[in-house]
Design a protein around this motif. Structure first.
Motif, PDB file in Angstrom:
ATOM      1  N   ASN A  89       6.126  24.992  -3.419  1.00 44.55           N
ATOM      2  CA  ASN A  89       6.312  24.449  -4.757  1.00 44.55           C
ATOM      3  C   ASN A  89       5.252  23.399  -5.053  1.00 44.55           C
ATOM      4  OD1 ASN A  89       9.225  25.388  -5.829  1.00 44.55           O
ATOM      5  ND2 ASN A  89       9.284  25.134  -3.597  1.00 44.55           N
ATOM      6  N   GLY A  90       4.349  23.724  -5.982  1.00 45.93           N
ATOM      7  CA  GLY A  90       3.317  22.783  -6.385  1.00 45.93           C
ATOM      8  C   GLY A  90       2.032  22.942  -5.596  1.00 45.93           C
ATOM      9  N   ILE A  91       0.937  22.499  -6.202  1.00 49.49           N
ATOM     10  CA  ILE A  91      -0.383  22.579  -5.578  1.00 49.49           C
ATOM     11  C   ILE A  91      -1.073  21.222  -5.712  1.00 49.49           C
ATOM     12  CG2 ILE A  91      -0.638  25.060  -5.908  1.00 49.49           C
ATOM     13  CD1 ILE A  91      -2.292  24.486  -8.420  1.00 49.49           C
ATOM     14  N   TRP A  92      -2.313  21.158  -5.255  1.00 49.92           N
ATOM     15  CA  TRP A  92      -3.164  19.971  -5.313  1.00 49.92           C
ATOM     16  C   TRP A  92      -2.747  18.878  -4.338  1.00 49.92           C
ATOM     17  CZ3 TRP A  92      -7.246  21.715  -7.231  1.00 49.92           C
ATOM     18  CH2 TRP A  92      -7.259  22.507  -8.377  1.00 49.92           C
ATOM     19  N   GLN A  93      -1.854  19.185  -3.408  1.00 43.28           N
ATOM     20  CA  GLN A  93      -1.458  18.206  -2.410  1.00 43.28           C
ATOM     21  C   GLN A  93      -1.384  18.872  -1.042  1.00 43.28           C
ATOM     22  OE1 GLN A  93       2.098  16.724  -4.438  1.00 43.28           O
ATOM     23  NE2 GLN A  93       1.006  14.844  -4.934  1.00 43.28           N
ATOM     24  N   TYR A  94      -1.248  18.024  -0.027  1.00 43.50           N
ATOM     25  CA  TYR A  94      -1.394  18.490   1.343  1.00 43.50           C
ATOM     26  C   TYR A  94      -0.389  19.580   1.713  1.00 43.50           C
ATOM     27  CZ  TYR A  94      -1.656  18.397   6.443  1.00 43.50           C
ATOM     28  OH  TYR A  94      -1.783  18.749   7.759  1.00 43.50           O
ATOM     29  N   HIS A  95       0.811  19.507   1.178  1.00 43.14           N
ATOM     30  CA  HIS A  95       1.841  20.450   1.624  1.00 43.14           C
ATOM     31  C   HIS A  95       1.452  21.901   1.331  1.00 43.14           C
ATOM     32  CE1 HIS A  95       2.985  20.101  -2.623  1.00 43.14           C
ATOM     33  NE2 HIS A  95       3.638  21.240  -2.481  1.00 43.14           N
ATOM     34  N   SER A  96       0.770  22.161   0.204  1.00 48.21           N
ATOM     35  CA  SER A  96       0.381  23.542  -0.098  1.00 48.21           C
ATOM     36  C   SER A  96      -0.775  23.987   0.789  1.00 48.21           C
ATOM     37  CB  SER A  96       0.017  23.694  -1.572  1.00 48.21           C
ATOM     38  OG  SER A  96      -1.087  22.879  -1.924  1.00 48.21           O
ATOM     39  N   PHE A  97      -1.757  23.104   0.984  1.00 50.09           N
ATOM     40  CA  PHE A  97      -2.891  23.416   1.848  1.00 50.09           C
ATOM     41  C   PHE A  97      -2.426  23.680   3.284  1.00 50.09           C
ATOM     42  CE2 PHE A  97      -6.127  21.977   4.862  1.00 50.09           C
ATOM     43  CZ  PHE A  97      -7.239  22.720   4.466  1.00 50.09           C
ATOM     44  N   ALA A  98      -1.555  22.810   3.796  1.00 48.47           N
ATOM     45  CA  ALA A  98      -1.081  22.942   5.172  1.00 48.47           C
ATOM     46  C   ALA A  98      -0.202  24.175   5.352  1.00 48.47           C
ATOM     47  CB  ALA A  98      -0.315  21.679   5.572  1.00 48.47           C
ATOM     48  N   ALA A  99       0.654  24.456   4.363  1.00 49.95           N
ATOM     49  CA  ALA A  99       1.505  25.640   4.451  1.00 49.95           C
ATOM     50  C   ALA A  99       0.663  26.900   4.508  1.00 49.95           C
ATOM     51  CB  ALA A  99       2.456  25.679   3.260  1.00 49.95           C
ATOM     52  N   HIS A 100      -0.369  26.968   3.674  1.00 48.48           N
ATOM     53  CA  HIS A 100      -1.274  28.117   3.707  1.00 48.48           C
ATOM     54  C   HIS A 100      -1.945  28.241   5.061  1.00 48.48           C
ATOM     55  CE1 HIS A 100      -5.452  29.679   3.228  1.00 48.48           C
ATOM     56  NE2 HIS A 100      -4.812  30.683   2.662  1.00 48.48           N
ATOM     57  N   SER A 101      -2.417  27.133   5.621  1.00 52.54           N
ATOM     58  CA  SER A 101      -3.111  27.159   6.911  1.00 52.54           C
ATOM     59  C   SER A 101      -2.236  27.768   8.003  1.00 52.54           C
ATOM     60  CB  SER A 101      -3.524  25.738   7.314  1.00 52.54           C
ATOM     61  OG  SER A 101      -4.401  25.182   6.356  1.00 52.54           O
ATOM     62  N   VAL A 102      -0.970  27.378   8.015  1.00 49.18           N
ATOM     63  CA  VAL A 102      -0.054  27.854   9.055  1.00 49.18           C
ATOM     64  C   VAL A 102       0.391  29.284   8.794  1.00 49.18           C
ATOM     65  CG1 VAL A 102       2.209  27.510  10.119  1.00 49.18           C
ATOM     66  CG2 VAL A 102       0.764  25.533   9.591  1.00 49.18           C
ATOM     67  N   LEU A 103       0.848  29.555   7.585  1.00 49.56           N
ATOM     68  CA  LEU A 103       1.474  30.850   7.300  1.00 49.56           C
ATOM     69  C   LEU A 103       0.463  31.990   7.276  1.00 49.56           C
ATOM     70  CD1 LEU A 103       4.019  29.630   4.605  1.00 49.56           C
ATOM     71  CD2 LEU A 103       4.426  30.092   7.036  1.00 49.56           C
ATOM     72  N   LYS A 104      -0.767  31.725   6.850  1.00 47.14           N
ATOM     73  CA  LYS A 104      -1.776  32.781   6.901  1.00 47.14           C
ATOM     74  C   LYS A 104      -2.117  33.116   8.349  1.00 47.14           C
ATOM     75  CE  LYS A 104      -6.355  34.160   5.278  1.00 47.14           C
ATOM     76  NZ  LYS A 104      -5.852  35.516   4.952  1.00 47.14           N
ATOM     77  N   LYS A 105      -2.228  32.085   9.176  1.00 42.07           N
ATOM     78  CA  LYS A 105      -2.527  32.300  10.588  1.00 42.07           C
ATOM     79  C   LYS A 105      -1.434  33.109  11.267  1.00 42.07           C
ATOM     80  CE  LYS A 105      -3.680  29.758  14.818  1.00 42.07           C
ATOM     81  NZ  LYS A 105      -3.872  28.394  15.402  1.00 42.07           N
ATOM     82  N   LEU A 106      -0.188  32.873  10.888  1.00 40.68           N
ATOM     83  CA  LEU A 106       0.948  33.582  11.481  1.00 40.68           C
ATOM     84  C   LEU A 106       1.229  34.914  10.793  1.00 40.68           C
ATOM     85  CD1 LEU A 106       3.431  30.596  11.956  1.00 40.68           C
ATOM     86  CD2 LEU A 106       1.982  31.674  13.698  1.00 40.68           C
ATOM     87  N   ASN A 107       0.449  35.222   9.749  1.00 40.33           N
ATOM     88  CA  ASN A 107       0.650  36.444   8.971  1.00 40.33           C
ATOM     89  C   ASN A 107       2.061  36.489   8.374  1.00 40.33           C
ATOM     90  OD1 ASN A 107      -0.309  38.851   7.853  1.00 40.33           O
ATOM     91  ND2 ASN A 107       0.533  40.093   9.524  1.00 40.33           N
ATOM     92  N   SER A 108       2.521  35.327   7.903  1.00 45.12           N
ATOM     93  CA  SER A 108       3.847  35.214   7.283  1.00 45.12           C
ATOM     94  C   SER A 108       3.674  35.105   5.774  1.00 45.12           C
ATOM     95  CB  SER A 108       4.579  33.971   7.800  1.00 45.12           C
ATOM     96  OG  SER A 108       4.797  34.054   9.200  1.00 45.12           O
ATOM     97  N   PRO A 109       4.122  36.099   5.003  1.00 49.24           N
ATOM     98  CA  PRO A 109       3.959  36.049   3.543  1.00 49.24           C
ATOM     99  C   PRO A 109       4.679  34.846   2.944  1.00 49.24           C
ATOM    100  CG  PRO A 109       4.610  38.244   4.279  1.00 49.24           C
ATOM    101  CD  PRO A 109       4.795  37.325   5.449  1.00 49.24           C
ATOM    102  N   TYR A 110       4.081  34.264   1.914  1.00 51.79           N
ATOM    103  CA  TYR A 110       4.710  33.153   1.204  1.00 51.79           C
ATOM    104  C   TYR A 110       4.515  33.350  -0.290  1.00 51.79           C
ATOM    105  CZ  TYR A 110      -0.056  31.369   0.682  1.00 51.79           C
ATOM    106  OH  TYR A 110      -1.382  31.247   0.368  1.00 51.79           O
ATOM    107  N   TYR A 111       5.370  32.685  -1.052  1.00 53.21           N
ATOM    108  CA  TYR A 111       5.320  32.748  -2.513  1.00 53.21           C
ATOM    109  C   TYR A 111       5.064  31.345  -3.045  1.00 53.21           C
ATOM    110  CZ  TYR A 111       7.076  37.404  -1.772  1.00 53.21           C
ATOM    111  OH  TYR A 111       7.193  38.711  -1.344  1.00 53.21           O
ATOM    112  N   LEU A 112       4.411  31.267  -4.191  1.00 50.23           N
ATOM    113  CA  LEU A 112       3.943  29.981  -4.695  1.00 50.23           C
ATOM    114  C   LEU A 112       4.352  29.770  -6.146  1.00 50.23           C
ATOM    115  CD1 LEU A 112       2.065  27.426  -4.415  1.00 50.23           C
ATOM    116  CD2 LEU A 112       0.223  28.886  -5.271  1.00 50.23           C
TER     117      LEU A 112
END
Length: 382
Positions: A89-112
């Motif tokens: 939920n939301g962009i332009w802050q660390y939580h979105s950047f960090a979530a992408h870093s982890v979930l892409k590496k784990l190949n875990s789909p996420y919604y934004l």
């Protein structure tokens, strides 16, 4: 299904996003799903965490406006396997950047959910800040959007506007129903409690502004337009309710004094629970002349209370409101705000009652939380 919402903070002063997360999550839990939150709040059991009805994994404090926290990525990396779906939920802050870093590496789909943060209004209003965001966009935020299994928009207009802010821009766009649970409780008792808390408003008609006190909300336009017409309805009051998120209220109060309407404006601060619902039920109409609003949870809440809404055409659900004849719509200018006040003054009592009935029907048809939760579940369950 076990779902993890990822958001900067569960603090209700942050506005609509956390309220939407809570309402959607409680409804999903009533369907048998498990929903938890990962945030950058402090882990010290502050009131924000205690008030949240969901399990919150607070991995802050986030440092500065960006919100960096060294605890966030390790926790998500260790626990991602425990969840079936992720919603950022939301962009332009660390939580979105960090979530992408982890979930892409784990190949875990996420919604934004971008929650209106790609609206081009910000580009035009804050060009220097937009330039700074452009420098960050390509390597920081664009990958978050590009790699999401779905970027979720709350209406068609928000989706179209989001395409106009940055380049490159490519993502899997999805429009989902959005809403809130609406009014709960004893309306008469809530109205009494509100008027007991603000006795100067008893037996006086008033218009209700209820949202964050922020420049994008157009409160200054509202004060000026109200002052220009103050003599046309000497009994009419204006209630400005909401948290002073950026320290703007004192300037607005000075403006009200300069305009000669200090005794016509009540500043309540943030209203929650029964006091909030009481304000809706005591008001004559709800008004939000915002310059940018991707959805407006408060608009849906007002509708659920049979309260006609006077909004700008920058509130992205304005077309639904207009089509349902549940309120009035005008430009987000001083002229437009004045038009809202003039047109509302011209409505007779029968017309206002009819518009209030339409407001409740509009809420049930478009913004009731059950259909919103089902819409979101249909997408993340694919």
């Amino acid at each position: 299904m076990k779902i993890l919402h990822i958001i900067r903070s569960v603090n209700p002063e942050g506005g609509g996003p956390i309220e939407a997360v809570i309402q959607l999550s409680l409804t999903m839990q009533s369907f048998g799903h498990v929903v938890e939150i990962l945030s950058l709040d402090e882990e010290d059991g502050r009131l924000n965490l205690k008030e949240c009805p969901l399990t919150v994994h607070a991995k802050g404090p986030g440092i500065g406006t960006y919100g960096y926290s060294k605890k966030f990525i390790p926790w998500l990396s260790a626990h991602a396997k425990d969840y079936d779906a992720f919603i950022v939920n939301g962009i332009w802050q660390y939580h979105s950047f960090a979530a992408h870093s982890v979930l892409k590496k784990l190949n875990s789909p996420y919604y934004l959910f971008t929650h209106g943060m790609l609206d081009p209004w910000f580009k035009h209003q804050y060009p220097l800040k937009h330039l700074k965001k452009c420098l960050y966009w390509f390597w920081g935020e664009y990958p978050v959007i590009r790699d999401a299994a779905g970027v979720l928009f709350t209406c068609e207009e928000e989706k179209v506007l989001a395409r106009q802010s940055f380049w490159p821009y490519r993502c899997n766009e999805n429009v989902v129903n959005f809403g809130t649970a609406g009014h709960v409780g004893d309306a008469a008792e809530q109205k009494r409690e509100f008027l007991d808390s603000f006795p100067d408003l008893r037996n006086k008609p008033f218009l209700l502004y209820l949202s964050r006190i922020h420049p994008k909300k157009g409160v200054d336009l509202l004060l000026e337009a109200f002052a220009q017409r103050a003599g046309l309805r000497p009994d009419l009051q204006l209630v400005v309710a909401g948290p002073d998120q950026v320290g703007w209220q004192s300037e607005l109060q000075d403006l009200a004094a300069k305009l000669g309407i200090t005794d016509r404006v009540t500043w309540t601060g943030m209203l929650k629970g029964d006091l909030k619902w009481g304000a809706y039920h005591a008001a004559e109409a709800f008004i939000l002349p915002s310059h940018q609003e991707n959805f407006g949870i408060v608009v849906a809440e007002a509708l659920s209370c049979r309260l006609p809404v006077l909004i700008s055409n920058k509130v992205n659900i304005w077309q639904e409101i207009a089509n349902a004849d549940a309120g009035l719509v005008a430009d987000d200018t001083l002229t437009g705000c004045g038009e809202l006040l003039d047109r509302w003054r011209q409505q007779d009592n029968e017309r206002r009652i009819h518009m209030g009935c339409n407001a409740l029907n509009c809420f049930k048809d478009y913004f009731e939380i059950t259909s919103a939760a089902k819409s979101l579940l249909a997408i993340i369950s694919k």
